[in-house]
Design an enzyme around this catalytic site. Sequence first.
Site, PDB file in Angstrom:
ATOM      1  N   ASN A  68       0.838  -1.205   0.000  1.00  0.00           N
ATOM      2  CA  ASN A  68       0.000   0.000   0.000  1.00  0.00           C
ATOM      3  C   ASN A  68       0.872   1.254   0.000  1.00  0.00           C
ATOM      4  OD1 ASN A  68       0.532  -0.998   2.666  1.00  0.00           O
ATOM      5  ND2 ASN A  68      -1.006   0.362   3.521  1.00  0.00           N
TER       6      ASN A  68
ATOM      7  N   GLU B 186       0.300   5.247   0.689  1.00  0.00           N
ATOM      8  CA  GLU B 186      -0.663   6.245   1.172  1.00  0.00           C
ATOM      9  C   GLU B 186      -0.296   7.637   0.678  1.00  0.00           C
ATOM     10  OE1 GLU B 186      -0.957   5.611   5.432  1.00  0.00           O
ATOM     11  OE2 GLU B 186      -2.145   3.793   5.072  1.00  0.00           O
TER      12      GLU B 186
ATOM     13  N   CYS C 186      -4.198   0.747  -2.471  1.00  0.00           N
ATOM     14  CA  CYS C 186      -3.986  -0.504  -1.733  1.00  0.00           C
ATOM     15  C   CYS C 186      -2.929  -1.385  -2.396  1.00  0.00           C
ATOM     16  CB  CYS C 186      -5.274  -1.308  -1.659  1.00  0.00           C
ATOM     17  SG  CYS C 186      -6.569  -0.550  -0.684  1.00  0.00           S
TER      18      CYS C 186
ATOM     19  N   GLU D  17      -3.103  -4.524  -3.145  1.00  0.00           N
ATOM     20  CA  GLU D  17      -3.635  -5.422  -4.184  1.00  0.00           C
ATOM     21  C   GLU D  17      -3.697  -4.721  -5.533  1.00  0.00           C
ATOM     22  OE1 GLU D  17      -4.806  -4.740  -1.202  1.00  0.00           O
ATOM     23  OE2 GLU D  17      -6.128  -6.327  -0.432  1.00  0.00           O
TER      24      GLU D  17
ATOM     25  N   CYS E  99     -10.195  -4.783   0.163  1.00  0.00           N
ATOM     26  CA  CYS E  99     -11.294  -3.831   0.306  1.00  0.00           C
ATOM     27  C   CYS E  99     -12.226  -3.940  -0.910  1.00  0.00           C
ATOM     28  CB  CYS E  99     -10.756  -2.411   0.460  1.00  0.00           C
ATOM     29  SG  CYS E  99     -10.217  -1.675  -1.101  1.00  0.00           S
TER      30      CYS E  99
ATOM     31  N   CYS F 140     -10.698  -2.950  -4.309  1.00  0.00           N
ATOM     32  CA  CYS F 140      -9.756  -3.968  -4.804  1.00  0.00           C
ATOM     33  C   CYS F 140     -10.487  -5.210  -5.286  1.00  0.00           C
ATOM     34  CB  CYS F 140      -8.750  -4.331  -3.715  1.00  0.00           C
ATOM     35  SG  CYS F 140      -7.574  -2.994  -3.407  1.00  0.00           S
TER      36      CYS F 140
HETATM   37  N1  THU Z   1      -5.202  -1.474   2.567  1.00  0.00           N
HETATM   38  C1  THU Z   1      -4.643  -2.273   1.614  1.00  0.00           C
HETATM   39  O1  THU Z   1      -3.553  -2.007   1.101  1.00  0.00           O
HETATM   40  N2  THU Z   1      -5.324  -3.385   1.250  1.00  0.00           N
HETATM   41  C2  THU Z   1      -6.489  -3.795   1.814  1.00  0.00           C
HETATM   42  O2  THU Z   1      -7.047  -4.788   1.397  1.00  0.00           O
HETATM   43  C3  THU Z   1      -7.064  -3.047   2.930  1.00  0.00           C
HETATM   44  C4  THU Z   1      -6.483  -1.710   3.158  1.00  0.00           C
HETATM   45  C5  THU Z   1      -4.451  -0.310   3.000  1.00  0.00           C
HETATM   46  C6  THU Z   1      -4.972   1.008   2.544  1.00  0.00           C
HETATM   47  C7  THU Z   1      -4.434   1.942   3.623  1.00  0.00           C
HETATM   48  O3  THU Z   1      -3.113   2.310   3.278  1.00  0.00           O
HETATM   49  C8  THU Z   1      -4.370   1.078   4.860  1.00  0.00           C
HETATM   50  O4  THU Z   1      -4.425  -0.258   4.406  1.00  0.00           O
HETATM   51  C9  THU Z   1      -5.491   1.328   5.862  1.00  0.00           C
HETATM   52  O5  THU Z   1      -6.718   1.284   5.249  1.00  0.00           O
END
Ligand code: THU
Length: 128
Positions: free
Chosen positions: A41, A43, A52, A54, A85, A88
């Site tokens: 991920n 941000e 994310c 994925e 999520c 994704c």
């Molecule tokens: N996140 C992911 O990378 N994948 C997921 O399936 C769930 C959430 C990340 C996004 C964000 O950077 C952090 O987790 C918190 O939501």
Amino acid sequence: MSAWLIDAALVARENAYAPFSKFKVGAAIEDDTGRIHTGCNVENATYGLTVCAERIAVFKALSEGARKFVRVAVVADTETLTPPCGACRQILWEFCGDVEIVLANLSGKCETLRLGTLFPRAFDASFL
Ligand code: THU
């Protein structure tokens, strides 16, 4: 072999850029030639531009020319295994279809399920 895929996701997770949530996620996707594509991920201070693990893994794979996928691993440091999520799930459905999804944590817990179970009655190109 999902152990290798989990390991690749674990390594990718180390590169997560998650200064805001501190929630690091790693993903790894195996294509139909056995090649593994990874993501973490990333941000953003605007929060909404966060991407994310994925989706990064899928887009990296696509940009390298991969088009068919057999398995996806997602790793996070949670006791209850972290699933992809909603956004994704939609992207994974578009490019991977009813692929195997392997969820794992840092303690060695893992579970394999199909995307169709996580994302039933998906909207996709078949409706267009
Ligand atoms: N996140 C992911 O990378 N994948 C997921 O399936 C769930 C959430 C990340 C996004 C964000 O950077 C952090 O987790 C918190 O939501």
